[in-house]
Design a protein around this motif. Sequence first.
Motif, PDB file in Angstrom:
ATOM      1  N   VAL A   1      29.329  39.871  20.588  1.00  0.00           N
ATOM      2  CA  VAL A   1      28.364  40.923  20.918  1.00  0.00           C
ATOM      3  C   VAL A   1      26.976  40.321  20.731  1.00  0.00           C
ATOM      4  N   THR A   2      26.151  40.378  21.783  1.00  0.00           N
ATOM      5  CA  THR A   2      24.834  39.755  21.714  1.00  0.00           C
ATOM      6  C   THR A   2      23.812  40.491  22.569  1.00  0.00           C
ATOM      7  N   GLY A   3      22.588  40.515  22.067  1.00  0.00           N
ATOM      8  CA  GLY A   3      21.469  41.035  22.844  1.00  0.00           C
ATOM      9  C   GLY A   3      20.674  39.912  23.480  1.00  0.00           C
ATOM     10  N   ASN A   4      21.136  38.664  23.363  1.00  0.00           N
ATOM     11  CA  ASN A   4      20.404  37.523  23.919  1.00  0.00           C
ATOM     12  C   ASN A   4      20.026  37.746  25.369  1.00  0.00           C
ATOM     13  N   TRP A   5      18.887  37.194  25.753  1.00  0.00           N
ATOM     14  CA  TRP A   5      18.409  37.323  27.125  1.00  0.00           C
ATOM     15  C   TRP A   5      17.822  35.991  27.571  1.00  0.00           C
ATOM     16  N   GLY A   6      17.615  35.867  28.899  1.00  0.00           N
ATOM     17  CA  GLY A   6      17.027  34.660  29.454  1.00  0.00           C
ATOM     18  C   GLY A   6      17.893  33.441  29.179  1.00  0.00           C
ATOM     19  N   ASN A   7      17.243  32.282  29.014  1.00  0.00           N
ATOM     20  CA  ASN A   7      17.979  31.043  28.810  1.00  0.00           C
ATOM     21  C   ASN A   7      18.759  31.026  27.507  1.00  0.00           C
ATOM     22  N   ASP A   8      18.364  31.833  26.529  1.00  0.00           N
ATOM     23  CA  ASP A   8      19.123  31.885  25.284  1.00  0.00           C
ATOM     24  C   ASP A   8      20.515  32.472  25.502  1.00  0.00           C
ATOM     25  N   LEU A   9      20.675  33.287  26.506  1.00  0.00           N
ATOM     26  CA  LEU A   9      22.000  33.805  26.848  1.00  0.00           C
ATOM     27  C   LEU A   9      22.734  32.828  27.757  1.00  0.00           C
ATOM     28  N   THR A  10      22.045  32.328  28.780  1.00  0.00           N
ATOM     29  CA  THR A  10      22.684  31.411  29.724  1.00  0.00           C
ATOM     30  C   THR A  10      23.224  30.179  29.014  1.00  0.00           C
ATOM     31  N   LEU A  11      22.413  29.578  28.147  1.00  0.00           N
ATOM     32  CA  LEU A  11      22.853  28.371  27.446  1.00  0.00           C
ATOM     33  C   LEU A  11      23.980  28.671  26.462  1.00  0.00           C
ATOM     34  N   LEU A  12      23.964  29.866  25.869  1.00  0.00           N
ATOM     35  CA  LEU A  12      25.039  30.242  24.956  1.00  0.00           C
ATOM     36  C   LEU A  12      26.376  30.334  25.685  1.00  0.00           C
ATOM     37  N   VAL A  13      26.392  31.014  26.840  1.00  0.00           N
ATOM     38  CA  VAL A  13      27.672  31.173  27.541  1.00  0.00           C
ATOM     39  C   VAL A  13      28.139  29.852  28.152  1.00  0.00           C
ATOM     40  N   LYS A  14      27.199  28.989  28.562  1.00  0.00           N
ATOM     41  CA  LYS A  14      27.588  27.661  29.051  1.00  0.00           C
ATOM     42  C   LYS A  14      28.274  26.880  27.939  1.00  0.00           C
ATOM     43  N   ALA A  15      27.701  26.932  26.751  1.00  0.00           N
ATOM     44  CA  ALA A  15      28.303  26.223  25.625  1.00  0.00           C
ATOM     45  C   ALA A  15      29.667  26.801  25.277  1.00  0.00           C
ATOM     46  N   ALA A  16      29.795  28.120  25.331  1.00  0.00           N
ATOM     47  CA  ALA A  16      31.086  28.763  25.049  1.00  0.00           C
ATOM     48  C   ALA A  16      32.136  28.310  26.057  1.00  0.00           C
ATOM     49  N   ARG A  17      31.741  28.206  27.309  1.00  0.00           N
ATOM     50  CA  ARG A  17      32.671  27.693  28.334  1.00  0.00           C
ATOM     51  C   ARG A  17      33.065  26.257  28.018  1.00  0.00           C
ATOM     52  N   ASP A  18      32.094  25.440  27.639  1.00  0.00           N
ATOM     53  CA  ASP A  18      32.355  24.022  27.404  1.00  0.00           C
ATOM     54  C   ASP A  18      33.297  23.775  26.227  1.00  0.00           C
ATOM     55  N   VAL A  19      33.249  24.640  25.214  1.00  0.00           N
ATOM     56  CA  VAL A  19      34.145  24.445  24.064  1.00  0.00           C
ATOM     57  C   VAL A  19      35.482  25.155  24.250  1.00  0.00           C
ATOM     58  N   GLY A  20      35.631  25.869  25.379  1.00  0.00           N
ATOM     59  CA  GLY A  20      36.895  26.531  25.661  1.00  0.00           C
ATOM     60  C   GLY A  20      37.086  27.875  25.001  1.00  0.00           C
ATOM     61  N   PHE A  21      35.980  28.546  24.672  1.00  0.00           N
ATOM     62  CA  PHE A  21      36.096  29.890  24.113  1.00  0.00           C
ATOM     63  C   PHE A  21      36.635  30.838  25.169  1.00  0.00           C
ATOM     64  N   GLU A  22      37.663  31.605  24.824  1.00  0.00           N
ATOM     65  CA  GLU A  22      38.336  32.461  25.804  1.00  0.00           C
ATOM     66  C   GLU A  22      38.146  33.950  25.526  1.00  0.00           C
TER      67      GLU A  22
END
Length: 425
Positions: free
Chosen positions: A240-261
């Motif tokens: 659960v996050t209120g992140n916005w802008g690049n702070d959200l985009t970079l977070l979800v990219k990293a989550a994808r890269d580590v295999g978070f499902e």
Amino acid sequence: MKKIPFFFSALALSSILVLGASASQAADPIRLGLIEGLSGPFANAGEAVARNLTWAIERVNARGGVRLPGGNRPLELVRFDSKGNTEEALTLLKSAADQRISVVLQGNSSATAAALIDALNKHNDRDPQHRALFLNYSAVDPSLTNEKCSPWHFRFDAHADMRLAALTDVLQQDTAVQRVYLIGQDYSFGQHVVRQGRAMIAARRPDIQFVGEELHPVGRVKDFLPYATKIKASGAQAVVTGNWGNDLTLLVKAARDVGFEGKFYTFYGNALGVPGALGDAGVGRVVAVAEWHPNAGGKASDALVASFHQRFPKPEDDYLHVRMQVMVEMLAQAMERARGTDATVVAKALSGARFDGRALGGLGAGQMRAGDHQFLQPLYVSTMQKAGSEGVRFDVEGSGYGFRTVRYLTAEQTAQPHSCKMAPL
């Protein structure tokens, strides 16, 4: 190809409308000062705002401008680049005041919004002949319309607790989720979302286990892999996050890269690179909340989306906000009711005003509550799906993915009590 109604297709004539070349626009323009981060880490979010406001202003100018007793006057957007810095924003507010700009617009940072409210209160007390209004399109810290409320400040976005209530309404039914990780930006808004998110989720789902809670610097983290690694290692099934802008985009990219499902319950996960970053991995797993989204449905909604795509055809420019269109329309209507642009009179006309949506083909109806200057409007909770699937006619940013409504809440359902003690004008 389906014909777009003239009301919206006329907006595509930007070369005529931006400068307002009609005869009615010979009058001095009414200048609106946009104080926003148009460069720096959140420049993409700032430019998305500028596009929305430009388009809204074009629509008003296309019909001749603001109708006033001395003749119609066009609106003009004046850009002030704060670079995402609060001190710079305060300097720019003074610059706008020195230029006698009587309406300032800001939203991408609740900390900046709070500072602007305080500075504007002092300016308006000190110089009553040159007062100004502050229209807020996305700074959603609830305190701004509670203990920090001001007769000069009007918020057109649902505040964080309204958005959280909508998200937790969906999370309450998502019984597969038993473990949640809270992460946010380390400033007033992000801190509030983490704190209040925990409280709201615990109240509705006491069975949920919180497996992590994190705050990170705003706009300064370039590599979110350490955060994503911790999220995955925690065993979280949802973030659960209120992140916005690049702070959200970079977070979800990293989550994808580590295999978070797991799932992402977000305020702003429906654009600015998030769907494209996750791809198929985000289908059914990214949840967003907003006052509207492109697949909300209906002729007016579809026409609005198609017309926006005509005006801004680049996929990376595809981030449309109905609330920003509503904000400009309500300002123009308030000035017309006030029969002038004096900030005090316009503020009185805007306080308590209703918007019936007719200027947007029926979209965006709501009310600016007089007690706290919080705009009350419906909210949609939506999930990411492949474009072309049921209920997903439009994708976002050319990604091939769009969002489908899973929960609709009326304005009455989203409204929350307030503690504002509004100073008299």
